[in-house]
Design a protein around this motif. Structure first.
Motif, PDB file in Angstrom:
ATOM      1  N   ARG A  41      30.557  51.235 -16.967  1.00 20.32           N
ATOM      2  CA  ARG A  41      31.151  50.187 -17.801  1.00 20.32           C
ATOM      3  C   ARG A  41      31.388  48.904 -17.010  1.00 20.32           C
ATOM      4  NH1 ARG A  41      36.648  51.298 -20.854  1.00 20.32           N
ATOM      5  NH2 ARG A  41      37.414  50.575 -18.879  1.00 20.32           N
ATOM      6  N   ALA A  42      31.910  49.032 -15.797  1.00 19.91           N
ATOM      7  CA  ALA A  42      32.128  47.845 -14.966  1.00 19.91           C
ATOM      8  C   ALA A  42      30.810  47.160 -14.643  1.00 19.91           C
ATOM      9  CB  ALA A  42      32.849  48.229 -13.675  1.00 19.91           C
ATOM     10  N   LEU A  43      29.774  47.948 -14.410  1.00 17.79           N
ATOM     11  CA  LEU A  43      28.474  47.371 -14.076  1.00 17.79           C
ATOM     12  C   LEU A  43      27.827  46.695 -15.281  1.00 17.79           C
ATOM     13  CD1 LEU A  43      27.489  50.264 -11.760  1.00 17.79           C
ATOM     14  CD2 LEU A  43      27.825  47.899 -11.064  1.00 17.79           C
ATOM     15  N   GLU A  44      28.026  47.247 -16.444  1.00 12.79           N
ATOM     16  CA  GLU A  44      27.495  46.616 -17.662  1.00 12.79           C
ATOM     17  C   GLU A  44      28.139  45.250 -17.883  1.00 12.79           C
ATOM     18  OE1 GLU A  44      24.935  47.404 -19.516  1.00 12.79           O
ATOM     19  OE2 GLU A  44      24.622  49.139 -18.217  1.00 12.79           O
ATOM     20  N   ARG A  45      29.402  45.150 -17.534  1.00 14.39           N
ATOM     21  CA  ARG A  45      30.129  43.892 -17.727  1.00 14.39           C
ATOM     22  C   ARG A  45      29.496  42.741 -16.946  1.00 14.39           C
ATOM     23  NH1 ARG A  45      35.987  42.565 -15.441  1.00 14.39           N
ATOM     24  NH2 ARG A  45      36.117  40.450 -16.203  1.00 14.39           N
ATOM     25  N   GLU A  52      20.169  43.974 -14.029  1.00 16.04           N
ATOM     26  CA  GLU A  52      21.030  45.093 -14.386  1.00 16.04           C
ATOM     27  C   GLU A  52      21.682  45.563 -13.092  1.00 16.04           C
ATOM     28  OE1 GLU A  52      20.746  49.035 -17.032  1.00 16.04           O
ATOM     29  OE2 GLU A  52      19.372  48.988 -15.332  1.00 16.04           O
ATOM     30  N   MET A  53      22.971  45.360 -12.987  1.00 18.76           N
ATOM     31  CA  MET A  53      23.691  45.697 -11.762  1.00 18.76           C
ATOM     32  C   MET A  53      23.658  47.206 -11.514  1.00 18.76           C
ATOM     33  SD  MET A  53      24.702  42.723 -10.713  1.00 18.76           S
ATOM     34  CE  MET A  53      25.976  42.998  -9.527  1.00 18.76           C
ATOM     35  N   GLN A  54      23.348  47.588 -10.272  1.00 18.00           N
ATOM     36  CA  GLN A  54      23.349  48.987  -9.866  1.00 18.00           C
ATOM     37  C   GLN A  54      24.644  49.343  -9.123  1.00 18.00           C
ATOM     38  OE1 GLN A  54      20.757  51.102 -10.807  1.00 18.00           O
ATOM     39  NE2 GLN A  54      20.334  49.259 -11.995  1.00 18.00           N
ATOM     40  N   LEU A 100      37.483  38.992 -10.279  1.00 17.74           N
ATOM     41  CA  LEU A 100      37.005  40.019 -11.201  1.00 17.74           C
ATOM     42  C   LEU A 100      37.173  39.616 -12.662  1.00 17.74           C
ATOM     43  CD1 LEU A 100      35.800  42.875 -11.261  1.00 17.74           C
ATOM     44  CD2 LEU A 100      38.122  43.763 -11.268  1.00 17.74           C
ATOM     45  N   SER A 101      38.229  38.895 -12.976  1.00 14.97           N
ATOM     46  CA  SER A 101      38.466  38.538 -14.378  1.00 14.97           C
ATOM     47  C   SER A 101      37.526  37.446 -14.886  1.00 14.97           C
ATOM     48  CB  SER A 101      39.922  38.137 -14.593  1.00 14.97           C
ATOM     49  OG  SER A 101      40.222  37.002 -13.836  1.00 14.97           O
ATOM     50  N   THR A 102      37.081  36.539 -14.013  1.00 10.94           N
ATOM     51  CA  THR A 102      36.210  35.443 -14.451  1.00 10.94           C
ATOM     52  C   THR A 102      34.763  35.601 -14.000  1.00 10.94           C
ATOM     53  OG1 THR A 102      36.617  34.106 -12.484  1.00 10.94           O
ATOM     54  CG2 THR A 102      38.136  33.814 -14.369  1.00 10.94           C
ATOM     55  N   GLY A 103      34.538  36.430 -12.988  1.00  6.95           N
ATOM     56  CA  GLY A 103      33.193  36.578 -12.433  1.00  6.95           C
ATOM     57  C   GLY A 103      32.821  35.459 -11.473  1.00  6.95           C
ATOM     58  N   VAL A 104      33.748  34.557 -11.196  1.00 10.86           N
ATOM     59  CA  VAL A 104      33.494  33.441 -10.281  1.00 10.86           C
ATOM     60  C   VAL A 104      33.579  33.949  -8.846  1.00 10.86           C
ATOM     61  CG1 VAL A 104      34.405  31.242  -9.423  1.00 10.86           C
ATOM     62  CG2 VAL A 104      34.302  31.686 -11.882  1.00 10.86           C
ATOM     63  N   CYS A 105      32.596  33.547  -8.039  1.00 14.95           N
ATOM     64  CA  CYS A 105      32.596  33.880  -6.611  1.00 14.95           C
ATOM     65  C   CYS A 105      32.832  32.616  -5.803  1.00 14.95           C
ATOM     66  CB  CYS A 105      31.254  34.488  -6.204  1.00 14.95           C
ATOM     67  SG  CYS A 105      31.055  36.186  -6.742  1.00 14.95           S
ATOM     68  N   THR A 106      33.480  32.796  -4.678  1.00 10.98           N
ATOM     69  CA  THR A 106      33.640  31.718  -3.716  1.00 10.98           C
ATOM     70  C   THR A 106      32.959  32.162  -2.441  1.00 10.98           C
ATOM     71  OG1 THR A 106      35.749  31.102  -4.712  1.00 10.98           O
ATOM     72  CG2 THR A 106      35.302  30.257  -2.506  1.00 10.98           C
ATOM     73  N   TRP A 107      31.999  31.383  -1.994  1.00  6.47           N
ATOM     74  CA  TRP A 107      31.244  31.681  -0.780  1.00  6.47           C
ATOM     75  C   TRP A 107      31.455  30.544   0.203  1.00  6.47           C
ATOM     76  CZ3 TRP A 107      28.960  35.295   1.903  1.00  6.47           C
ATOM     77  CH2 TRP A 107      28.013  34.973   2.861  1.00  6.47           C
ATOM     78  N   ASN A 108      32.064  30.856   1.337  1.00  7.34           N
ATOM     79  CA  ASN A 108      32.352  29.846   2.367  1.00  7.34           C
ATOM     80  C   ASN A 108      33.037  28.617   1.772  1.00  7.34           C
ATOM     81  OD1 ASN A 108      31.310  31.343   4.516  1.00  7.34           O
ATOM     82  ND2 ASN A 108      29.241  30.622   4.108  1.00  7.34           N
ATOM     83  N   GLY A 109      33.980  28.878   0.848  1.00  5.12           N
ATOM     84  CA  GLY A 109      34.775  27.809   0.269  1.00  5.12           C
ATOM     85  C   GLY A 109      34.169  27.138  -0.957  1.00  5.12           C
ATOM     86  N   GLN A 110      32.917  27.431  -1.287  1.00  9.39           N
ATOM     87  CA  GLN A 110      32.269  26.824  -2.449  1.00  9.39           C
ATOM     88  C   GLN A 110      32.268  27.809  -3.612  1.00  9.39           C
ATOM     89  OE1 GLN A 110      28.407  25.136  -1.694  1.00  9.39           O
ATOM     90  NE2 GLN A 110      27.989  24.830  -3.856  1.00  9.39           N
TER      91      GLN A 110
END
Length: 147
Positions: A41-45, A52-54, A100-110
């Motif tokens: 379920r988490a992967l489908e999200r 398709e996330m594994q 986790l709630s928004t799916g936003v990632c921060t990579w090296n401050g960006q």
């Protein structure tokens, strides 16, 4: 100390703890607390038309990480674990953060939105670049999964 809790009930017939401990060590990680789950379920999200996330890894609580695997993996469990070990090292170094709630990632401050193309994400590029070398080193030690 690296602590891995495997809650997959042996579904993959693989010593997940051994694979993650070895690969994290190769990446210079000496301290980690990771729990591995099966959670389609988490992967489908987080899956979409592009991918398709594994597996997915994130910080579940301060200093504690969760790694979710699909119950029916489309691919080799070893390469997937090597890939996720790279993400764990990215989180632990502070270079990668994931909301986790928004799916936003921060990579090296960006910040990167959840719809940023998967194969263009710098943290994914790094994980794909390093996973093969990690797998080769793991297999060379003869710590293979029993298939």
């Amino acid at each position: 100390m690296i602590r891995i809790e495997d809650n997959t009930n042996g579904l993959y017939r693989c010593d997940i703890t051994a694979v993650l401990t070895f690969t994290l060590g190769k990446l210079g990680v000496t301290d980690a607390d990771v729990t591995v789950f099966i959670n389609d379920r988490a992967l489908e999200r987080f899956s979409n038309d592009e991918i398709e996330m594994q597996a997915i890894t994130y910080e579940a609580a301060p200093g504690k990480y969760a790694l979710h695997l699909r119950s029916s993996l489309d691919g080799d469990i070893l390469i997937i674990l090597c890939h996720e070990a790279v993400h764990l090292s990215q989180y632990l170094s502070g270079r990668l953060k994931f909301n986790l709630s928004t799916g936003v990632c921060t990579w090296n401050g960006q910040r990167y939105s959840a719809n940023y193309p998967y194969m263009d994400r710098p943290w994914e590029i790094e994980a794909f670049t390093k996973q093969g070398k990690l797998l080769k080193e793991y297999r060379r030690t003869k710590k293979r999964c029993i298939l």
